[in-house]
Design a protein around this motif. Structure first.
Motif, mmCIF file in Angstrom:
data_model
loop_
_atom_site.group_PDB
_atom_site.id
_atom_site.type_symbol
_atom_site.label_atom_id
_atom_site.label_comp_id
_atom_site.label_asym_id
_atom_site.label_seq_id
_atom_site.Cartn_x
_atom_site.Cartn_y
_atom_site.Cartn_z
ATOM 1 N N GLY A 27 9.916 -16.211 -6.449
ATOM 2 C CA GLY A 27 8.495 -16.084 -6.147
ATOM 3 C C GLY A 27 8.141 -14.735 -5.554
ATOM 4 O O GLY A 27 7.159 -14.603 -4.808
ATOM 5 N N PHE A 28 8.933 -13.719 -5.891
ATOM 6 C CA PHE A 28 8.678 -12.361 -5.413
ATOM 7 C C PHE A 28 7.757 -11.626 -6.390
ATOM 8 O O PHE A 28 7.696 -11.946 -7.575
ATOM 9 C CB PHE A 28 9.985 -11.563 -5.308
ATOM 10 C CG PHE A 28 10.959 -12.060 -4.269
ATOM 11 C CD1 PHE A 28 10.565 -12.891 -3.240
ATOM 12 C CD2 PHE A 28 12.295 -11.674 -4.322
ATOM 13 C CE1 PHE A 28 11.461 -13.343 -2.282
ATOM 14 C CE2 PHE A 28 13.209 -12.116 -3.382
ATOM 15 C CZ PHE A 28 12.797 -12.951 -2.353
ATOM 16 N N ALA A 88 2.938 10.655 -4.429
ATOM 17 C CA ALA A 88 1.936 9.588 -4.509
ATOM 18 C C ALA A 88 2.558 8.290 -4.997
ATOM 19 O O ALA A 88 2.272 7.202 -4.471
ATOM 20 C CB ALA A 88 0.792 10.008 -5.429
ATOM 21 N N LEU A 89 3.437 8.381 -6.000
ATOM 22 C CA LEU A 89 4.056 7.178 -6.554
ATOM 23 C C LEU A 89 5.125 6.611 -5.624
ATOM 24 O O LEU A 89 5.348 5.399 -5.607
ATOM 25 C CB LEU A 89 4.635 7.470 -7.945
ATOM 26 C CG LEU A 89 3.586 7.862 -8.998
ATOM 27 C CD1 LEU A 89 4.225 7.965 -10.374
ATOM 28 C CD2 LEU A 89 2.430 6.856 -9.034
ATOM 29 N N THR A 90 5.752 7.470 -4.839
ATOM 30 C CA THR A 90 6.699 6.977 -3.834
ATOM 31 C C THR A 90 5.962 6.126 -2.808
ATOM 32 O O THR A 90 6.412 5.039 -2.430
ATOM 33 C CB THR A 90 7.414 8.151 -3.131
ATOM 34 O OG1 THR A 90 8.250 8.823 -4.074
ATOM 35 C CG2 THR A 90 8.279 7.658 -1.972
ATOM 36 N N ALA A 91 4.806 6.612 -2.374
ATOM 37 C CA ALA A 91 3.999 5.856 -1.407
ATOM 38 C C ALA A 91 3.548 4.527 -2.016
ATOM 39 O O ALA A 91 3.572 3.475 -1.345
ATOM 40 C CB ALA A 91 2.779 6.683 -0.984
ATOM 41 N N PHE A 92 3.161 4.545 -3.286
ATOM 42 C CA PHE A 92 2.739 3.326 -3.985
ATOM 43 C C PHE A 92 3.882 2.312 -4.008
ATOM 44 O O PHE A 92 3.701 1.128 -3.700
ATOM 45 C CB PHE A 92 2.321 3.685 -5.411
ATOM 46 C CG PHE A 92 1.832 2.507 -6.237
ATOM 47 C CD1 PHE A 92 0.475 2.274 -6.410
ATOM 48 C CD2 PHE A 92 2.733 1.640 -6.841
ATOM 49 C CE1 PHE A 92 0.021 1.199 -7.164
ATOM 50 C CE2 PHE A 92 2.291 0.561 -7.596
ATOM 51 C CZ PHE A 92 0.932 0.336 -7.760
ATOM 52 N N GLN A 93 5.073 2.785 -4.371
ATOM 53 C CA GLN A 93 6.223 1.888 -4.491
ATOM 54 C C GLN A 93 6.642 1.302 -3.138
ATOM 55 O O GLN A 93 6.977 0.122 -3.046
ATOM 56 C CB GLN A 93 7.402 2.649 -5.114
ATOM 57 C CG GLN A 93 7.177 3.008 -6.573
ATOM 58 C CD GLN A 93 8.213 3.986 -7.094
ATOM 59 O OE1 GLN A 93 9.330 3.608 -7.409
ATOM 60 N NE2 GLN A 93 7.844 5.262 -7.178
ATOM 61 N N ARG A 94 6.620 2.120 -2.112
ATOM 62 C CA ARG A 94 7.000 1.631 -0.780
ATOM 63 C C ARG A 94 5.989 0.619 -0.264
ATOM 64 O O ARG A 94 6.351 -0.351 0.408
ATOM 65 C CB ARG A 94 7.163 2.808 0.183
ATOM 66 C CG ARG A 94 8.432 3.609 -0.104
ATOM 67 C CD ARG A 94 8.586 4.814 0.784
ATOM 68 N NE ARG A 94 9.863 5.477 0.513
ATOM 69 C CZ ARG A 94 10.141 6.728 0.846
ATOM 70 N NH1 ARG A 94 9.247 7.459 1.493
ATOM 71 N NH2 ARG A 94 11.327 7.256 0.558
ATOM 72 N N ARG A 99 5.398 -5.966 0.518
ATOM 73 C CA ARG A 99 4.617 -7.198 0.366
ATOM 74 C C ARG A 99 5.279 -8.352 1.123
ATOM 75 O O ARG A 99 6.494 -8.554 1.025
ATOM 76 C CB ARG A 99 4.505 -7.561 -1.108
ATOM 77 C CG ARG A 99 3.633 -6.594 -1.893
ATOM 78 C CD ARG A 99 3.408 -7.082 -3.299
ATOM 79 N NE ARG A 99 2.472 -6.228 -4.007
ATOM 80 C CZ ARG A 99 1.677 -6.641 -4.984
ATOM 81 N NH1 ARG A 99 1.716 -7.893 -5.375
ATOM 82 N NH2 ARG A 99 0.856 -5.809 -5.580
ATOM 83 N N PRO A 100 4.495 -9.132 1.847
ATOM 84 C CA PRO A 100 5.070 -10.201 2.673
ATOM 85 C C PRO A 100 5.768 -11.296 1.871
ATOM 86 O O PRO A 100 6.674 -11.958 2.392
ATOM 87 C CB PRO A 100 3.854 -10.753 3.432
ATOM 88 C CG PRO A 100 2.666 -10.330 2.612
ATOM 89 C CD PRO A 100 3.030 -9.029 2.019
#
Length: 206
Positions: A27-28, A88-94, A99-100
């Motif tokens: 459920g990830f 920018a994409l590194t920040a997006f991925q991190r 996500r909880p």
């Protein structure tokens, strides 16, 4: 506390299939990070500034089918060398990894660069010959007129390019578990990944 699974590996090793199955099992949320660069490449082809596109990227932009063309793949390789795009994409991925509900990210530098603190790191690989045969069958099914030798040469060239690039080269994290799918079925590979994640969860729970 979020739980992150980092899955890296070369093209056609099966990491995408395993990642999707693992995410569904637990459920990830799942992110195919290669699609990020393709989405930015597609945005550039549409006339956008790649940095602006990368900074404004939304998960809804990641339509896998629409981003699989050779033209988009070429554009993706062009934008991938832009440091501002990568930042920018590194920040997006991190952000996605935090996500909880838990997250599975697959790519080439997840365990080494993007999420070095991931609770589980897997490196999914297979022999070049095996990966080329898989990719060849996929291309044949789509009506592509190519040869196994040509696909093998492409796979080997891509391996060399990915492992030799100066920024975030393809490499297994020191603490990643290797899964070689050369002689494994999809079910076997997924079962091994699931077992490793379950063991990690038990350890965290104490």
């Amino acid at each position: 506390m979020s739980f992150t699974v980092a899955i890296d590996g070369p093209a056609a090793a099966g990491k995408g299939t395993i990642s999707k199955a693992v995410a569904a099992h637990f459920g990830f949320a799942h992110l195919d990070t290669g699609l990020l660069y393709r989405a930015v490449g597609a945005g550039m082809l549409a006339g956008g500034d790649p940095v602006v596109v990368a900074q404004g990227l939304d998960p809804a932009d990641l339509d896998a089918d629409a981003l699989r063309s050779a033209e988009v793949a070429q554009a993706a390789s062009e934008v991938a060398v832009n440091p501002e795009v990568r930042d920018a994409l590194t920040a997006f991925q991190r952000g996605f990894a935090a996500r909880p509900e838990g997250a599975v990210l697959d790519g080439r530098d997840i365990g080494t660069v993007i999420c070095p603190g991931a609770q589980v790191k897997l490196f999914v690989t297979a022999s070049a010959a095996c990966r080329a045969e898989r990719r060849f069958k996929e291309l044949q099914a789509k009506g592509s007129e190519t040869t196994l030798d040509a696909v093998l040469a492409d796979v080997q060239a891509r391996d060399t390019r990915d492992a030799g690039r100066s920024t975030a080269p393809l490499a297994a994290a020191a603490d990643a578990v290797l899964i070689d799918t050369s002689d494994m079925s999809i079910a076997q590979a997924v079962a091994q990944a699931v077992a490793l994640i379950e063991n990690a969860q038990k350890t965290l729970r104490g």
